[in-house]
Design an enzyme around this catalytic site. Sequence first.
Site, short mmCIF file in Angstrom:
data_model
loop_
_atom_site.label_atom_id
_atom_site.label_comp_id
_atom_site.label_asym_id
_atom_site.label_seq_id
_atom_site.Cartn_x
_atom_site.Cartn_y
_atom_site.Cartn_z
NE ARG A 18 -2.27 -2.12 3.20
CZ ARG A 18 -2.73 -2.44 4.41
NH1 ARG A 18 -3.80 -1.85 4.89
NH2 ARG A 18 -2.10 -3.34 5.15
CB THR A 85 1.70 -11.30 11.72
OG1 THR A 85 0.35 -11.73 11.92
CG2 THR A 85 1.66 -9.98 10.97
CG ASN A 182 -3.55 -6.50 17.71
OD1 ASN A 182 -2.80 -6.27 18.67
ND2 ASN A 182 -3.25 -7.33 16.72
#
Length: 482
Positions: A18, A85, A182
């Site tokens: 992005r 992740t 988060n």
Amino acid sequence: MTLSKLAVVVLAAGQGTRMKSTRPKVLHQVAGRTMLDHVLEAVAGLEPERVVVVIAPDMPAVAKAVAARPDGRVRTAIQDRQLGTGHAVACAKNALTGYHGPDGSGDVLVVFGDTPLLTSATLTALCARRQAADAPDLLGLAFEPADPAQYGRFVLDDNGQVLRIVEYPDASPAERAIGLCNAGVLLGNGPVLFSLIERLGTDNAKGEYYLTDLFALASTAGHRTGVGEADPAEVLGINSRAELAAAEAVLQRRLRAEAMADGVTLVDPATTWFSADTRLGRDVTVQPNVFFGPGVVVGDDVEIRAFCHLEGATVETGAVIGPYARLRPGTVVGAGARIGNFVETKNTVLGPGAKANHLTYLGDAQVGAKANVGAGTITCNYDGFGKHLTSIGEGAFIGSNTALVAPVRIGKGAIVGAGSTITEDVAADALAVGRGPQKAHPGAAKRFRQRRESVGTGQKAGAGKKKGSSGKKKALKRRKDG
Ligand code: UD1
Ligand code: CA
């Protein structure tokens, strides 16, 4: 409070698509420092035993940046393919071998490389939670932003235990309504964390191994889970250029507030731009529109006037800079020295009380104490191949519009006449003039004026006459003679 056995894993292997950049995301800068360095600085405050940065194979620039760090305690691990992740943390396991974490009793802290505003204080507070008698085995870091956007959401039970984190693409409308987001920081008992990681799956909207799924696994397995809270301004995750600019704004506000709290006057704080490592002494005054690039150190009682640009420069006590000055890397401005308007310095040391007040370039130069560099002086330091030094002795006086062709030395107390081109060394206390001798022609100016005026009259008189008239020809000839 810091944990005595702590390893930190920094995730930085994501492509950061992005950002639309050829540069790895974590090497983009905020306040003149890469996001990765910001994170590593915050982490260093915990004095961890080991730090591992997880990168992708095509990120030699990140590996190089890590290797170049002075602390030397940071290493890299490669994640061959970006499978999420959770998978990225698993890739750090080998690099943690020999450390107590995965096999022994130590803790592992996971932080993302794209949260550059995180502070040591927040991480330290989270670590303190692991010291309690009934400490959770796994802790997350939550925040409540004004706009929860696409962050993962914490789902808690009535006792504040984390049941799970649900990622935005997987969340139901009811879950998206949760405001507790988060931040991406996770702290846990090493062995517990790595045993749970092996059980992660990819049954989700992105088909990735989500680190966040560790909470559901931990909760189901009966481990204690918990959540710490952070200031939303600190945990901004950077995924786009717009978010990068937002982080920059937050950090600039923080740096300005810190400078003012430390006794610096910012006349117009909103127009002072700092680097994360800018160091300013007490009673420094910064006028509007000043830019501090990396590596600037300013002593007490310095005044930096409007529209200055400083980078890699040291300014000592009581000096005055600007307005409109540019101090480039390697500049040292001595105590009480003056750098005035439209002066550029590079790799130049000015002694105490030296002055270069107007329209000057000093590159690769040494200027002695109390020397005076006149307006328009230029050090000709570059011959197209190499850089050469100019040395100006203590108390020397360089007349205006002088070119100092380096390498060249001007002795202590010497005077250089204005308009000189100096190619040879000048001895101490000598007076040197290097310019064409002046010639004067008595009455010539008056004669010149008369000729021009008569041409003017001639043109008027000739107006209406035919083209190529003798009057016009004469006028042309005179103009050439003039
Ligand atoms: C992640 C969290 C989300 C949280 C948000 C906070 C997950 C699944 N989601 O979402 O809950 O609210 O951060 O900013 O953890 N990375 C790797 N390898 C990979 C994928 C990512 O190293 O295979 C790194 C990235 O370089 C980045 C970090 O992990 O530094 C986070 O990845 P990113 O894709 O930005 O996660 P978000 O979608 O922002
Ligand atoms: Ca992110």
